[in-house]
Design a protein around this motif. Structure first.
Motif, PDB file in Angstrom:
ATOM      1  N   VAL A  54       0.829  -1.210   0.000  1.00 28.05           N
ATOM      2  CA  VAL A  54       0.000   0.000   0.000  1.00 28.05           C
ATOM      3  C   VAL A  54       0.863   1.261   0.000  1.00 28.05           C
ATOM      4  O   VAL A  54       0.567   2.239  -0.697  1.00 28.05           O
ATOM      5  CB  VAL A  54      -0.944   0.000   1.221  1.00 28.05           C
ATOM      6  N   GLN A  81      -1.374  -2.710  -6.972  1.00 30.75           N
ATOM      7  CA  GLN A  81      -2.825  -2.802  -6.785  1.00 30.75           C
ATOM      8  C   GLN A  81      -3.289  -4.256  -6.787  1.00 30.75           C
ATOM      9  O   GLN A  81      -4.123  -4.660  -5.965  1.00 30.75           O
ATOM     10  CB  GLN A  81      -3.544  -2.023  -7.889  1.00 30.75           C
ATOM     11  N   LYS A  82      -2.767  -5.048  -7.721  1.00 27.70           N
ATOM     12  CA  LYS A  82      -3.149  -6.465  -7.780  1.00 27.70           C
ATOM     13  C   LYS A  82      -2.682  -7.210  -6.530  1.00 27.70           C
ATOM     14  O   LYS A  82      -3.405  -8.043  -5.982  1.00 27.70           O
ATOM     15  CB  LYS A  82      -2.546  -7.113  -9.032  1.00 27.70           C
ATOM     16  N   ILE A  92      -2.183  -5.945  -3.562  1.00 27.44           N
ATOM     17  CA  ILE A  92      -3.021  -5.534  -2.434  1.00 27.44           C
ATOM     18  C   ILE A  92      -4.289  -6.377  -2.379  1.00 27.44           C
ATOM     19  O   ILE A  92      -4.685  -6.873  -1.318  1.00 27.44           O
ATOM     20  CB  ILE A  92      -3.358  -4.032  -2.547  1.00 27.44           C
ATOM     21  N   LEU A  93      -4.928  -6.570  -3.529  1.00 20.78           N
ATOM     22  CA  LEU A  93      -6.163  -7.359  -3.562  1.00 20.78           C
ATOM     23  C   LEU A  93      -5.907  -8.815  -3.176  1.00 20.78           C
ATOM     24  O   LEU A  93      -6.707  -9.429  -2.457  1.00 20.78           O
ATOM     25  CB  LEU A  93      -6.791  -7.291  -4.958  1.00 20.78           C
ATOM     26  N   GLN A 105      -5.251  -8.924   0.590  1.00 15.56           N
ATOM     27  CA  GLN A 105      -6.501  -8.711   1.317  1.00 15.56           C
ATOM     28  C   GLN A 105      -7.345  -9.983   1.312  1.00 15.56           C
ATOM     29  O   GLN A 105      -8.024 -10.301   2.290  1.00 15.56           O
ATOM     30  CB  GLN A 105      -7.300  -7.554   0.695  1.00 15.56           C
ATOM     31  N   ARG A 106      -7.296 -10.722   0.203  1.00 17.24           N
ATOM     32  CA  ARG A 106      -8.030 -11.994   0.153  1.00 17.24           C
ATOM     33  C   ARG A 106      -7.473 -12.970   1.187  1.00 17.24           C
ATOM     34  O   ARG A 106      -8.226 -13.685   1.858  1.00 17.24           O
ATOM     35  CB  ARG A 106      -7.937 -12.587  -1.260  1.00 17.24           C
ATOM     36  N   ALA A 124      -6.919   3.343   0.417  1.00 14.81           N
ATOM     37  CA  ALA A 124      -6.682   2.136  -0.390  1.00 14.81           C
ATOM     38  C   ALA A 124      -6.666   0.906   0.503  1.00 14.81           C
ATOM     39  O   ALA A 124      -7.232  -0.142   0.160  1.00 14.81           O
ATOM     40  CB  ALA A 124      -5.368   2.262  -1.157  1.00 14.81           C
ATOM     41  N   ASN A 130     -10.461   0.483   1.777  1.00 17.04           N
ATOM     42  CA  ASN A 130     -11.465   0.222   0.734  1.00 17.04           C
ATOM     43  C   ASN A 130     -11.287  -1.128   0.064  1.00 17.04           C
ATOM     44  O   ASN A 130     -12.247  -1.698  -0.456  1.00 17.04           O
ATOM     45  CB  ASN A 130     -11.432   1.332  -0.316  1.00 17.04           C
ATOM     46  N   THR A 131     -10.050  -1.641   0.041  1.00  7.55           N
ATOM     47  CA  THR A 131      -9.813  -2.942  -0.593  1.00  7.55           C
ATOM     48  C   THR A 131     -10.002  -4.100   0.370  1.00  7.55           C
ATOM     49  O   THR A 131      -9.918  -5.263  -0.036  1.00  7.55           O
ATOM     50  CB  THR A 131      -8.382  -3.020  -1.174  1.00  7.55           C
ATOM     51  N   GLU A 136     -11.466  -6.991   2.118  1.00  6.21           N
ATOM     52  CA  GLU A 136     -12.578  -7.877   1.784  1.00  6.21           C
ATOM     53  C   GLU A 136     -13.460  -8.195   2.986  1.00  6.21           C
ATOM     54  O   GLU A 136     -14.671  -8.323   2.854  1.00  6.21           O
ATOM     55  CB  GLU A 136     -12.057  -9.193   1.191  1.00  6.21           C
ATOM     56  N   ARG A 174     -12.740  -4.845   8.764  1.00  9.84           N
ATOM     57  CA  ARG A 174     -12.780  -3.392   8.545  1.00  9.84           C
ATOM     58  C   ARG A 174     -13.493  -2.701   9.709  1.00  9.84           C
ATOM     59  O   ARG A 174     -13.067  -1.646  10.185  1.00  9.84           O
ATOM     60  CB  ARG A 174     -13.484  -3.080   7.235  1.00  9.84           C
TER      61      ARG A 174
END
Length: 420
Positions: free
Chosen positions: A184, A224-225, A227-228, A231-232, A270, A273-274, A276, A281
């Protein structure tokens, strides 16, 4: 059951295979190892370091009926995907691994990677070209196995339980948090660029690309990828043990000091918001607002507590000193709305319950479990909003900037919707 987003996720991603549709005969036969004669051909190419031959033979020999042994999958990962190879070799290796994963999903006994390898690759300063593809493959194996064991109600036997359990291996989860913060803030994950391309065209192509095309995307796209994907992993860590509520509290406690020190608002947003896991959160934002309260409260997380934050929070993070005062309030209102929406999802989707219990609650069409402190009236909301506006007027004067006015209206509408 369809409301459980784990059942809505696709299985193997980034893979376009033809001719692998099951037929009745192969479905009735139990899959077997690739025959020894064919395996000897594969081993010969491996001994001679003939990469193209290894990939060719395995692509030919892997089918719905036949799968390779674990050591060959490990060889594909360690000796080819994570070596210094580029271009077609990387793409073909990744596609082969995903083909194997689609036809014969890895489980805790057959998975070809371990945490030591993942940690080494994620923290390797040399950044091997295939590490982004490796991370995608890792998350896919976790995801497929998680879904399979969730359907069987055997999450205790999953890869995720072995790798991402807050009860059994919490240090691994802490490391995911550190990698996520690094991604991030821009200090952790970048990808070598073989050639220069414009940002917009690279991102557009990478959205629909095969792995080799994605290599020319700018470092920001890879961050960005990543981070996703990370987060998963965190959302799986929240869910894999019996108490998502406890797990989310433990993970939020680890994240909290990091979020206080993330330097830019865009980076903080970021991160949030990302995320999951709505439950995670919620816990993190609750810590953030509790930290910024002039008088902390002992209320449990509830609608009443979120209303309390309206009257007692003044968001001031370490790196906001040079930020305009109205922007600090704007960020606070943004996070209050995010907390309210996340809390609503936690209640409506029974996210505090374990996944097994949650499936039963959904089948029974059970009503959300509310607390006494969730019982707030429209008058309560109106009074607290007016109190907040009064506090802001003392600091900002009138008229408010347009962004502040819009966020105040949105927050009030959200409260009215939730209480309805």
């Amino acid at each position: 059951l369809n409301k459980l987003h784990y059942f809505r996720r696709s299985g193997v991603q980034h893979l376009f295979l033809q001719g692998v549709a099951p037929n009745r005969e192969t479905q009735q036969r139990k899959p077997e190892l690739i025959p020894s004669g064919k395996l000897s051909m594969v081993h010969t190419t491996m001994e001679e370091n003939f990469l193209e031959g290894t990939l060719h033979f395995l692509s030919e020999f892997v089918s719905r009926q036949h799968y390779p042994p674990k050591e060959i999958i490990s060889h594909l990962i360690r000796q080819i995907l994570l070596n210094s190879h580029q271009g077609d070799i990387l793409k073909d290796t990744y596609m082969l691994l995903m083909k194997i994963q689609m036809l014969h999903p890895a489980n805790a006994a057959t998975v070809g990677w371990d945490w030591t390898l993942l940690k080494y690759i994620m923290e390797d300063q040399e950044k091997p070209p295939g590490r982004f593809l490796f991370l995608q493959y890792v998350v896919q194996t976790l995801e497929d196995d998680f879904q399979q064991n969730l359907r069987l109600r055997l999450l205790q036997k999953s890869i995720a339980k072995k790798m991402l359990s807050c009860d059994k291996c919490f240090n691994n989860v802490k490391e995911v948090v550190e990698w996520l913060v690094a991604a991030v803030t821009g200090f952790g994950f970048s990808q070598p660029q073989p050639q220069e391309v414009t940002s917009s065209s690279a991102e557009a192509r990478a959205e629909h690309s095969s792995p080799d095309q994605a290599e020319v995307a700018p470092p920001a796209f890879f961050a960005q990828k990543v981070i996703l994907l990370l987060q998963r992993m965190l959302s799986i860590a929240v869910e894999v043990d019996k108490s998502p509520n406890c797990s989310s509290c433990k993970i939020a406690d680890v994240i909290f000091p990091f979020i206080l020190n993330i330097p830019l608002r865009s980076q903080r947003e970021a991160f949030l918001n990302t995320m999951e896991s709505q439950l995670l959160r919620c816990k993190l934002l609750e810590l953030l607002f509790q930290h910024s309260c002039d008088v902390p409260t002992t209320l449990p997380l509830s609608l009443a507590k979120i209303l309390y934050f309206l009257s007692h929070s003044s968001m001031l993070l370490q790196y906001q000193d040079d930020t305009a005062t109205w922007q600090r309030w704007d960020e606070m209102l943004q996070y209050l709305s995010l907390l309210l929406m996340s809390y609503q999802n936690v209640i409506l989707e029974h996210l505090r319950s374990s996944l097994n219990d949650r499936m039963d609650l959904i089948i029974q069409k059970a009503k959300p479990r509310l607390q006494d402190s969730d019982d707030i009236s429209h008058v309560d909301i109106q009074l607290k909003i007016e109190d907040l506006i009064s506090r802001m007027q003392q600091v900002l004067g009138q008229p408010f900037p347009l962004q502040i006015t819009e966020k105040l209206c949105m927050l009030q509408e959200l409260f009215l919707i939730v209480t309805a």
